[in-house]
Design a protein around this motif. Structure first.
Motif, PDB file in Angstrom:
ATOM      1  N   PHE B 118      -9.787 -31.461 -30.598  1.00  0.00           N
ATOM      2  CA  PHE B 118      -8.987 -32.642 -30.909  1.00  0.00           C
ATOM      3  C   PHE B 118      -7.873 -32.358 -31.901  1.00  0.00           C
ATOM      4  O   PHE B 118      -7.198 -33.258 -32.359  1.00  0.00           O
ATOM      5  CB  PHE B 118      -9.890 -33.777 -31.386  1.00  0.00           C
ATOM      6  CG  PHE B 118     -10.767 -34.291 -30.280  1.00  0.00           C
ATOM      7  CD1 PHE B 118     -10.287 -35.240 -29.399  1.00  0.00           C
ATOM      8  CD2 PHE B 118     -12.038 -33.785 -30.088  1.00  0.00           C
ATOM      9  CE1 PHE B 118     -11.077 -35.712 -28.355  1.00  0.00           C
ATOM     10  CE2 PHE B 118     -12.832 -34.241 -29.048  1.00  0.00           C
ATOM     11  CZ  PHE B 118     -12.351 -35.200 -28.187  1.00  0.00           C
ATOM     12  N   LYS B 119      -7.687 -31.082 -32.209  1.00  0.00           N
ATOM     13  CA  LYS B 119      -6.513 -30.732 -32.997  1.00  0.00           C
ATOM     14  C   LYS B 119      -5.258 -30.787 -32.141  1.00  0.00           C
ATOM     15  O   LYS B 119      -4.150 -30.873 -32.661  1.00  0.00           O
ATOM     16  CB  LYS B 119      -6.674 -29.318 -33.568  1.00  0.00           C
ATOM     17  CG  LYS B 119      -7.624 -29.261 -34.751  1.00  0.00           C
ATOM     18  CD  LYS B 119      -7.742 -27.851 -35.276  1.00  0.00           C
ATOM     19  CE  LYS B 119      -8.604 -27.835 -36.517  1.00  0.00           C
ATOM     20  NZ  LYS B 119      -8.918 -26.463 -36.938  1.00  0.00           N
ATOM     21  N   SER B 120      -5.459 -30.703 -30.829  1.00  0.00           N
ATOM     22  CA  SER B 120      -4.296 -30.669 -29.930  1.00  0.00           C
ATOM     23  C   SER B 120      -4.141 -32.011 -29.234  1.00  0.00           C
ATOM     24  O   SER B 120      -5.115 -32.561 -28.711  1.00  0.00           O
ATOM     25  CB  SER B 120      -4.497 -29.540 -28.910  1.00  0.00           C
ATOM     26  OG  SER B 120      -4.160 -29.984 -27.618  1.00  0.00           O
ATOM     27  N   LEU B 121      -2.923 -32.554 -29.235  1.00  0.00           N
ATOM     28  CA  LEU B 121      -2.705 -33.865 -28.601  1.00  0.00           C
ATOM     29  C   LEU B 121      -2.958 -33.818 -27.100  1.00  0.00           C
ATOM     30  O   LEU B 121      -3.670 -34.688 -26.588  1.00  0.00           O
ATOM     31  CB  LEU B 121      -1.303 -34.402 -28.906  1.00  0.00           C
ATOM     32  CG  LEU B 121      -1.005 -35.768 -28.287  1.00  0.00           C
ATOM     33  CD1 LEU B 121      -1.938 -36.836 -28.821  1.00  0.00           C
ATOM     34  CD2 LEU B 121       0.449 -36.186 -28.519  1.00  0.00           C
ATOM     35  N   PRO B 122      -2.420 -32.822 -26.372  1.00  0.00           N
ATOM     36  CA  PRO B 122      -2.692 -32.813 -24.926  1.00  0.00           C
ATOM     37  C   PRO B 122      -4.188 -32.790 -24.630  1.00  0.00           C
ATOM     38  O   PRO B 122      -4.667 -33.554 -23.797  1.00  0.00           O
ATOM     39  CB  PRO B 122      -2.020 -31.527 -24.445  1.00  0.00           C
ATOM     40  CG  PRO B 122      -0.982 -31.234 -25.457  1.00  0.00           C
ATOM     41  CD  PRO B 122      -1.487 -31.758 -26.764  1.00  0.00           C
ATOM     42  N   LEU B 123      -4.923 -31.925 -25.350  1.00  0.00           N
ATOM     43  CA  LEU B 123      -6.368 -31.870 -25.120  1.00  0.00           C
ATOM     44  C   LEU B 123      -7.018 -33.214 -25.434  1.00  0.00           C
ATOM     45  O   LEU B 123      -7.891 -33.688 -24.704  1.00  0.00           O
ATOM     46  CB  LEU B 123      -7.007 -30.766 -25.957  1.00  0.00           C
ATOM     47  CG  LEU B 123      -6.788 -29.337 -25.468  1.00  0.00           C
ATOM     48  CD1 LEU B 123      -7.555 -28.351 -26.341  1.00  0.00           C
ATOM     49  CD2 LEU B 123      -7.232 -29.206 -24.017  1.00  0.00           C
ATOM     50  N   ALA B 124      -6.569 -33.850 -26.525  1.00  0.00           N
ATOM     51  CA  ALA B 124      -7.148 -35.137 -26.899  1.00  0.00           C
ATOM     52  C   ALA B 124      -6.867 -36.176 -25.828  1.00  0.00           C
ATOM     53  O   ALA B 124      -7.753 -36.964 -25.465  1.00  0.00           O
ATOM     54  CB  ALA B 124      -6.596 -35.593 -28.245  1.00  0.00           C
ATOM     55  N   LEU B 125      -5.638 -36.180 -25.295  1.00  0.00           N
ATOM     56  CA  LEU B 125      -5.304 -37.170 -24.267  1.00  0.00           C
ATOM     57  C   LEU B 125      -6.120 -36.932 -23.000  1.00  0.00           C
ATOM     58  O   LEU B 125      -6.577 -37.879 -22.352  1.00  0.00           O
ATOM     59  CB  LEU B 125      -3.804 -37.119 -23.953  1.00  0.00           C
ATOM     60  CG  LEU B 125      -2.897 -37.659 -25.070  1.00  0.00           C
ATOM     61  CD1 LEU B 125      -1.431 -37.584 -24.660  1.00  0.00           C
ATOM     62  CD2 LEU B 125      -3.276 -39.095 -25.432  1.00  0.00           C
ATOM     63  N   ILE B 126      -6.298 -35.655 -22.663  1.00  0.00           N
ATOM     64  CA  ILE B 126      -7.143 -35.363 -21.499  1.00  0.00           C
ATOM     65  C   ILE B 126      -8.562 -35.860 -21.767  1.00  0.00           C
ATOM     66  O   ILE B 126      -9.196 -36.477 -20.911  1.00  0.00           O
ATOM     67  CB  ILE B 126      -7.138 -33.844 -21.196  1.00  0.00           C
ATOM     68  CG1 ILE B 126      -5.745 -33.427 -20.717  1.00  0.00           C
ATOM     69  CG2 ILE B 126      -8.198 -33.492 -20.170  1.00  0.00           C
ATOM     70  CD1 ILE B 126      -5.553 -31.931 -20.610  1.00  0.00           C
ATOM     71  N   ALA B 127      -9.034 -35.615 -22.997  1.00  0.00           N
ATOM     72  CA  ALA B 127     -10.398 -36.014 -23.329  1.00  0.00           C
ATOM     73  C   ALA B 127     -10.576 -37.523 -23.250  1.00  0.00           C
ATOM     74  O   ALA B 127     -11.634 -38.013 -22.861  1.00  0.00           O
ATOM     75  CB  ALA B 127     -10.769 -35.508 -24.725  1.00  0.00           C
ATOM     76  N   VAL B 128      -9.520 -38.273 -23.621  1.00  0.00           N
ATOM     77  CA  VAL B 128      -9.593 -39.742 -23.563  1.00  0.00           C
ATOM     78  C   VAL B 128     -10.050 -40.196 -22.183  1.00  0.00           C
ATOM     79  O   VAL B 128     -10.861 -41.101 -22.044  1.00  0.00           O
ATOM     80  CB  VAL B 128      -8.221 -40.368 -23.910  1.00  0.00           C
ATOM     81  CG1 VAL B 128      -8.159 -41.816 -23.455  1.00  0.00           C
ATOM     82  CG2 VAL B 128      -7.960 -40.280 -25.402  1.00  0.00           C
ATOM     83  N   ILE B 129      -9.529 -39.555 -21.145  1.00  0.00           N
ATOM     84  CA  ILE B 129      -9.911 -39.930 -19.780  1.00  0.00           C
ATOM     85  C   ILE B 129     -11.154 -39.167 -19.340  1.00  0.00           C
ATOM     86  O   ILE B 129     -12.070 -39.729 -18.742  1.00  0.00           O
ATOM     87  CB  ILE B 129      -8.769 -39.601 -18.789  1.00  0.00           C
ATOM     88  CG1 ILE B 129      -7.468 -40.266 -19.228  1.00  0.00           C
ATOM     89  CG2 ILE B 129      -9.153 -39.986 -17.381  1.00  0.00           C
ATOM     90  CD1 ILE B 129      -7.322 -41.681 -18.800  1.00  0.00           C
ATOM     91  N   LEU B 130     -11.178 -37.882 -19.652  1.00  0.00           N
ATOM     92  CA  LEU B 130     -12.186 -37.011 -19.061  1.00  0.00           C
ATOM     93  C   LEU B 130     -13.590 -37.272 -19.610  1.00  0.00           C
ATOM     94  O   LEU B 130     -14.560 -37.344 -18.849  1.00  0.00           O
ATOM     95  CB  LEU B 130     -11.789 -35.550 -19.294  1.00  0.00           C
ATOM     96  CG  LEU B 130     -12.454 -34.567 -18.333  1.00  0.00           C
ATOM     97  CD1 LEU B 130     -12.019 -34.861 -16.906  1.00  0.00           C
ATOM     98  CD2 LEU B 130     -12.125 -33.139 -18.720  1.00  0.00           C
ATOM     99  N   VAL B 131     -13.701 -37.403 -20.925  1.00  0.00           N
ATOM    100  CA  VAL B 131     -15.034 -37.561 -21.522  1.00  0.00           C
ATOM    101  C   VAL B 131     -15.731 -38.820 -20.997  1.00  0.00           C
ATOM    102  O   VAL B 131     -16.858 -38.743 -20.502  1.00  0.00           O
ATOM    103  CB  VAL B 131     -14.938 -37.558 -23.068  1.00  0.00           C
ATOM    104  CG1 VAL B 131     -16.268 -37.921 -23.700  1.00  0.00           C
ATOM    105  CG2 VAL B 131     -14.474 -36.192 -23.552  1.00  0.00           C
ATOM    106  N   PRO B 132     -15.065 -39.985 -21.055  1.00  0.00           N
ATOM    107  CA  PRO B 132     -15.743 -41.180 -20.520  1.00  0.00           C
ATOM    108  C   PRO B 132     -16.001 -41.078 -19.013  1.00  0.00           C
ATOM    109  O   PRO B 132     -17.060 -41.492 -18.544  1.00  0.00           O
ATOM    110  CB  PRO B 132     -14.759 -42.312 -20.813  1.00  0.00           C
ATOM    111  CG  PRO B 132     -13.854 -41.787 -21.851  1.00  0.00           C
ATOM    112  CD  PRO B 132     -13.762 -40.324 -21.636  1.00  0.00           C
ATOM    113  N   SER B 133     -15.038 -40.517 -18.267  1.00  0.00           N
ATOM    114  CA  SER B 133     -15.256 -40.412 -16.827  1.00  0.00           C
ATOM    115  C   SER B 133     -16.441 -39.524 -16.527  1.00  0.00           C
ATOM    116  O   SER B 133     -17.243 -39.813 -15.640  1.00  0.00           O
ATOM    117  CB  SER B 133     -14.027 -39.837 -16.127  1.00  0.00           C
ATOM    118  OG  SER B 133     -12.900 -40.587 -16.448  1.00  0.00           O
ATOM    119  N   LEU B 134     -16.545 -38.443 -17.271  1.00  0.00           N
ATOM    120  CA  LEU B 134     -17.653 -37.525 -17.060  1.00  0.00           C
ATOM    121  C   LEU B 134     -18.979 -38.212 -17.380  1.00  0.00           C
ATOM    122  O   LEU B 134     -19.957 -38.091 -16.627  1.00  0.00           O
ATOM    123  CB  LEU B 134     -17.465 -36.294 -17.950  1.00  0.00           C
ATOM    124  CG  LEU B 134     -18.180 -35.042 -17.485  1.00  0.00           C
ATOM    125  CD1 LEU B 134     -17.625 -34.591 -16.142  1.00  0.00           C
ATOM    126  CD2 LEU B 134     -18.039 -33.935 -18.522  1.00  0.00           C
TER     127      LEU B 134
END
Lengths: 308, 378, 248
Positions: B118-134
């Motif tokens: 979560f230090k990286s914005l792109p990774l964080a934005l991906i995680a916003v969608i990916l973590v809950p979807s997963l």
């Protein structure tokens, strides 16, 4: 997590926590019993079941207060009266709710879930308006205080034993009602085949109402037991609905023995884990294990294979 | 119902347009930034409600744990913002500079491994969608493949909402505990607390919401949408038409969860913190009622219902806080007993035919209502 | 692999028990290509359970079921459908909230996974096929009606149409004329004669007149077992069958 304890100590810990879990077990059994007969009979989840329990707890509190003020010499026996009052109060409101609300939502289980949740909010606010937002506690009569020393390291609380004995008696009565009474016969007929039962002249509406009232009444008794493990507050019941439902599902919704066994398993594992983990983590672990097991066996642990 | 929905697609578009004008033009011009920010906050719940239209209204899967996904999305966003706010320069008074303050208070000396991405914005934005979807995917596969549904699914999702709340509160050092992740300041150096930023974030939120609404509309208008309705009515029959029902349920549940997660991320950005009080049992079931009030099968209804209930909540809690629970409880019961199709149902069943009668056109009545009208095949 | 045979469907030594009660007991059944088989038997003989077993709704406790020389015992319902087995239920089972067109469209054997359904296009071919089937099932003028507004008989036809558009190699019909009026029954019989061409069919039926008019071979089930099997005349003359039907 077992590090640093000798085998004997672990044995004692398990035994102590097991007895400490007795009241939780009783509350679970009584709550689940009510929820299970309602769910089994009508396919309805009563999300306000926790509030019916808290209603019973408030009734117990009121009764103890009345006894203290007007009949202190009879205080030793107040608990029996309180349970009766709790049963009658919760049961009567249950009957009314079935008549006003539930019967209009028959065959819409998800909507019933939402409507009874709304009911639970209303009941919570009613408790708050009537009894205040403050937590209230109940004083136990002297004979229920204290504990029995079983061995050097193990002691058992008397109120726990008392409540558990009562729970088992109530469960036995419900079992008797279900399997020996005319009502029970009709309930089982409705569970097996509602349409046929209707055609056979059973007043299924009346059976529904009685079942719902009885389930809520038992929740009221659970409230009496609850006063011994927690302080009563308007929202205290909300936390119990999820646990109780998991107990019901885990045991298999149609099976009385299953309900008892699963209440025992869940309350015991929670109370044992509580010693080794913090309370919240124990709860998380128990819930996750139950959910995991349900995925493996969605129909519950103790259910017969039935022809579709 | 689906037929009337297909026929009402143009009416729906008009509704989208009216809503867009209201949200993007009327409200920003008439409200001060404090009130507009409040509307923006309500709109983040509308994401959850829009997802529920697909999941619950169309497919009949009632999830009482959508707060979990809203929360996961919000937390993923908050973790990034928190790390940015916890630069070594900002936290040099801590015993371990460079980690979030609550970690320092809980004697952590190192950033936990799951915080590092979560230090990286792109990774964080991906995680916003990916973590809950997963999370939704795992739960969905486990439940739907085993054919767990109905009230069982509802209660298990509710249990999960309880679990996640307890977990967040219990693991303070890793999650910020009951206070949540607070004191968020900048996004890549851009201060999100200024009025100007709040305006921009409000419009971003509106854009994302309309994006989600069109996405759900596209899904529901496709054959997949009709299969979802079919699953709701006669799940078994769909299997015997050769469909793997579980896959469709998993898909729609993940879709609803991903949209809820976007709402959560927008919440964090606009409100400036995320806490477990938006994750648990109570917020999760309240979001269901937002959707139900608007009409569980109407995308616009879900948004309007969310706005109205929250606006009512704000009004009530300002003037009669003790009555709010009575009102909310009554709303649950009334919506289910009296208006199962919500406000949208009132509009399509009562208002539009009435307008039709007023203008003397009987044909509009037939078009707007769900009455079967002979129409050529497409 | 099972032995290579000409049978479309081979049910071999299958048993299933519910809670100790054997609904189907060591039952074997072979269906030829293009055969129309009628299963009859008193209530509770296990007729519907046999269909449930074949289409994957119930799992057999013992025995093997193979379709075109492939075991299908462990497959899920939708996988069995995709292999080419279609099933009509006893009570009309259609999508009430969808139109006749949409009911048939959903049953069209393409775009059955999530992406296929999401990006589904109504091509000319599909529209033409849906309209053709709708006409065959006497619903050509009702194509945009909601299925819930159809009469009971029309719903039965719609379900038959949904099977037809699936184009299964083996078609299983559970009491297709139950609850129909006399005229609907006659039309349905015509329709069935039309759709059973070029495929194997299993029909469960009580109506003996109807059975006589369509059956190639008849299997009589009793208490989960095959009591007799043969031509209609042979079955009607069979004393065991007469006893089961008249003796109680």
């Amino acid at each position: 997590m077992f590090m640093g304890y000798s085998l004997g100590e672990i044995g004692s810990i398990f035994a102590m926590q097991a007895f400490a879990g007795l009241i939780l077990f009783s509350v679970f059994v009584l709550m689940a019993l009510g929820l299970a007969i309602i769910f089994g009979q009508m396919g309805v989840i009563n999300m306000a079941h926790g509030e019916f329990m808290i209603l019973g707890a408030y009734m117990t509190f009121l009764t103890s207060h009345l006894f203290q003020t007007y009949a202190p010499q009879a205080f030793a026996g107040y608990f029996f009266v309180a349970m009766l009052v709790a049963f009658v109060a919760s049961g009567a409101i249950g009957l009314a709710v079935e008549w006003l609300l539930i019967k209009r939502l028959y065959k819409r289980p998800l909507d019933t879930l939402l409507a009874t949740w709304g009911l639970s909010l209303i009941m919570q606010q009613a408790f708050r308006s009537i009894f205040g937002a403050r937590e209230v506690g109940v004083q136990l009569p002297d004979w229920m205080m204290g504990s029995l020393q079983v061995t050097d390291t193990i002691e058992v609380q008397i109120n726990g034993l008392f409540v558990m004995t009562l729970t088992l008696m109530i469960t036995a009565v419900v079992a008797l009602l279900l399997f020996r009474s005319r009502w029970g016969l009709q309930v089982r007929a409705v569970v097996a085949n509602r349409v046929m039962a209707d055609a056979a002249g059973i007043d299924t509406r009346r059976i529904d109402r009685l079942t719902f009232g009885l389930g809520c009444g038992i929740a009221g008794i659970a409230g009496s037991a609850f006063t011994m493990i927690g302080s009563t507050s308007p929202t205290a019941g909300q936390a119990y609905i999820v646990d109780t439902f998991l107990v019901v599902v885990f045991g298999g919704a149609q099976s009385l023995l299953g309900t008892i066994a699963s209440a025992f398993t869940i309350s015991q594992s929670q109370s044992t884990l509580e010693f080794f983990l913090t309370g919240s983590m124990a709860k998380v672990t128990t819930l996750l294990i139950v959910i995991g097991l349900l995925m493996l066996r969605p129909q519950g642990l103790f259910v017969l294979k039935v022809r579709k | 119902m689906s037929q009337s929905l297909t026929k009402n697609r143009n009416i729906e578009l008009i509704g989208f347009a009216i809503l867009a004008v209201l949200l993007v033009v009327v409200l920003p011009l008439s409200l001060d930034i404090f009130r507009l920010n409040l509307i923006g906050k309500y709109l983040t719940y509308a994401f959850v409600a829009v997802g529920l239209v697909a999941c619950w209204g169309y497919t009949g899967i009632l999830s009482l744990g959508q707060g979990v996904f809203f929360g996961l999305g919000g937390y993923c966003m908050a973790m990034f913002l928190k790390l940015e706010a916890s630069s070594v320069a900002n936290t040099k008074i801590q015993s371990t500079p460079g980690i979030p303050d609550f970690m320092d208070w809980n004697q952590l000396t190192e950033l936990p491994f799951f915080w590092v991405p979560f230090k990286s914005l792109p990774l964080a934005l991906i995680a916003v969608i990916l973590v809950p979807s997963l999370a939704a995917f795992i739960l969905g596969v486990a439940m739907f493949k085993r054919r767990v549904g109905g009230v069982y699914f509802a209660i298990i999702t509710q249990a999960l909402a309880a679990v996640l709340t307890i977990l967040i509160i219990g693991r303070q050092g890793y999650t910020g505990g009951i206070n949540g992740i607070t004191d968020l300041r900048t996004l890549l150096g851009w201060d999100i607390r200024t009025d100007h930023a709040k305006y921009i974030l409000y419009f971003v939120c509106c854009a994302a919401l309309f994006g989600s609404m069109f996405l759900v509309r596209f899904v529901l208008a496709s054959k997949l949408g009709r299969i979802l309705v079919a699953v709701r009515d006669t799940e078994e029959r769909v299997r015997f038409s050769g469909y793997d029902v579980a896959n469709f349920k998993v898909f729609v549940f993940c879709l609803a969860s991903a949209i809820a997660a976007i709402g959560g991320a927008m919440f964090t950005l606009q409100v400036g913190f995320m806490s477990p009080s938006f994750v648990g049992i109570v917020p999760s079931i309240e979001m269901v009622i937002f959707c139900a009030v608007g009409g569980r099968q109407s995308i616009i209804g879900a948004v309007v219902g969310t706005l109205l209930v929250n606006w009512g909540k704000t009004l009530f809690s300002e003037s009669f806080p003790e009555l709010w629970l009575f009102f909310m409880g009554g709303l649950f019961i009334a919506v289910v007993l009296l208006f199962p199709r919500g406000l949208a149902g009132l509009v399509t069943d009562q208002l539009l035919p009435w307008i039709g009668r007023l203008s003397g056109g009987r044909r509009q009545v037939a078009a707007a209502g769900s009455a079967p009208a002979p129409a050529p095949a497409e | 692999m099972p032995n290579n045979t000409d049978f479309v469907l081979a049910v071999e030594g299958v048993s299933v028990s519910f809670d100790g009660f054997k609904a189907v007991n060591d039952l074997s059944l072979y269906i030829d290509k293009g055969e129309l088989r009628v299963i009859i038997g008193p209530n509770g003989a296990g007729k519907t359970t046999v269909l449930d077993l074949i289409c994957g709704r119930t799992r057999a406790t013992e025995g093997a079921i193979s379709f075109k020389n492939q075991y299908i015992g462990g497959l899920k319902e939708h996988e069995i459908v995709k292999l080419g087995i279609g099933r009509k239920f006893q009570t009309p089972s259609i999508y009430e909230d969808l139109t006749v067109f949409e009911n048939l469209e959903i049953s069209f054997p393409r775009g059955r996974n999530v992406t296929g359904a999401l990006f589904w296009k109504r091509s000319e071919e599909i529209i033409a096929r849906v309209q053709e089937v709708a006409r065959m099932i006497f619903l050509g003028d009702h194509i945009d009606r909601l299925a819930e507004t159809l009469s009971h008989g029309q719903k039965q036809w719609l379900e038959i149409g949904m099977l037809l558009i699936q184009d299964p190699e083996l078609l299983m019909l559970d009491e297709p004329v139950a609850g129909m009026s006399v005229s609907e029954r006659r039309k349905t019989a015509e329709l069935l004669k039309e759709i059973i061409k070029n495929r194997s069919v299993i029909v469960i039926e009580h109506d003996m007149k109807f059975v006589e008019s369509i059956a190639h071979r008849v299997t009589v089930l009793h208490q989960g077992k095959v009591l007799a099997e043969g031509s209609m005349e042979a079955i009607q003359a069979n004393p065991k069958v007469q006893e089961v039907y008249l003796g109680h």
